[in-house]
Design a protein around this motif. Structure first.
Motif, PDB file in Angstrom:
ATOM      1  N   ARG A  68       0.824  -1.207   0.000  1.00 22.04           N
ATOM      2  CA  ARG A  68       0.000   0.000   0.000  1.00 22.04           C
ATOM      3  C   ARG A  68       0.860   1.258   0.000  1.00 22.04           C
ATOM      4  N   GLU A  70       3.070   4.363  -1.768  1.00 25.54           N
ATOM      5  CA  GLU A  70       2.606   5.359  -2.739  1.00 25.54           C
ATOM      6  C   GLU A  70       2.666   4.878  -4.177  1.00 25.54           C
ATOM      7  N   CYS A  72       2.513   1.873  -5.414  1.00 24.17           N
ATOM      8  CA  CYS A  72       1.473   0.881  -5.672  1.00 24.17           C
ATOM      9  C   CYS A  72       0.083   1.504  -5.591  1.00 24.17           C
ATOM     10  N   GLN A  73      -0.101   2.464  -4.704  1.00 26.85           N
ATOM     11  CA  GLN A  73      -1.387   3.161  -4.634  1.00 26.85           C
ATOM     12  C   GLN A  73      -1.697   3.855  -5.942  1.00 26.85           C
ATOM     13  N   ALA A  77      -3.526  -0.118  -6.028  1.00 28.28           N
ATOM     14  CA  ALA A  77      -3.435  -0.985  -4.853  1.00 28.28           C
ATOM     15  C   ALA A  77      -4.693  -0.942  -3.997  1.00 28.28           C
ATOM     16  N   GLU A  78      -5.305   0.226  -3.862  1.00 26.78           N
ATOM     17  CA  GLU A  78      -6.493   0.317  -2.999  1.00 26.78           C
ATOM     18  C   GLU A  78      -7.635  -0.507  -3.559  1.00 26.78           C
ATOM     19  N   GLN A 105      -1.249  -5.914   5.105  1.00 31.22           N
ATOM     20  CA  GLN A 105      -0.740  -4.834   4.272  1.00 31.22           C
ATOM     21  C   GLN A 105       0.751  -4.700   4.472  1.00 31.22           C
ATOM     22  N   PRO A 116       0.517  -2.828  -8.826  1.00 37.37           N
ATOM     23  CA  PRO A 116       0.575  -3.059  -7.392  1.00 37.37           C
ATOM     24  C   PRO A 116       1.162  -4.438  -7.072  1.00 37.37           C
TER      25      PRO A 116
END
Length: 123
Positions: A68, A70, A72-73, A77-78, A105, A116
């Motif tokens: 999670r 930055e 990957c976000q 990712a979310e 996580q 992600p």
């Protein structure tokens, strides 16, 4: 555990050795570790609960960690976390009722360019 116990600042290596041996650190081990290392129970508890990689309950048969951080976000990712939670019927940090999967996580698995990123059982 004996080798870890002889290191300078051995608390974290001892806790990791216990987790390696048993899959988690049973809270009942806190007073034993504190006595063996001549530190307070509060210090052992603090380290045990501070590090996300240490767990105080047995994990599922498989452990899934979703990054999670930055990078990957920025690439979904979310949404992946939401899908995993919905599909497994659990939240982050939980284990399915049948003990098959623990969902955790992570904050950077070191694979930022291909996110992600997900880790399954340490891979």
């Amino acid at each position: 555990m004996d080798a870890a116990r002889r290191q300078a600042g051995p608390l974290l290596p001892v806790l990791r050795a216990l987790q390696e041996a048993f899959g988690y650190v049973d809270p009942r081990a806190v007073p034993l570790v504190a006595e063996a290392l001549n530190v307070s129970r509060a210090e052992v508890h603090g380290v045990l609960t501070f590090y996300a990689d240490l767990r105080t309950e047995p994990p599922g048969a498989s452990v899934v960690r979703v990054c999670r951080a930055e990078a990957c976000q920025a690439v979904g990712a979310e949404g992946l976390v939401a899908h995993a939670c919905e599909r497994l019927g659990i939240g982050l940090g939980a284990t399915t009722s049948d003990g098959a999967v623990t969902l955790e996580q992570a904050f950077c698995l070191g694979n930022c360019a291909l996110g992600p990123s997900v880790m399954l059982d340490g891979r």
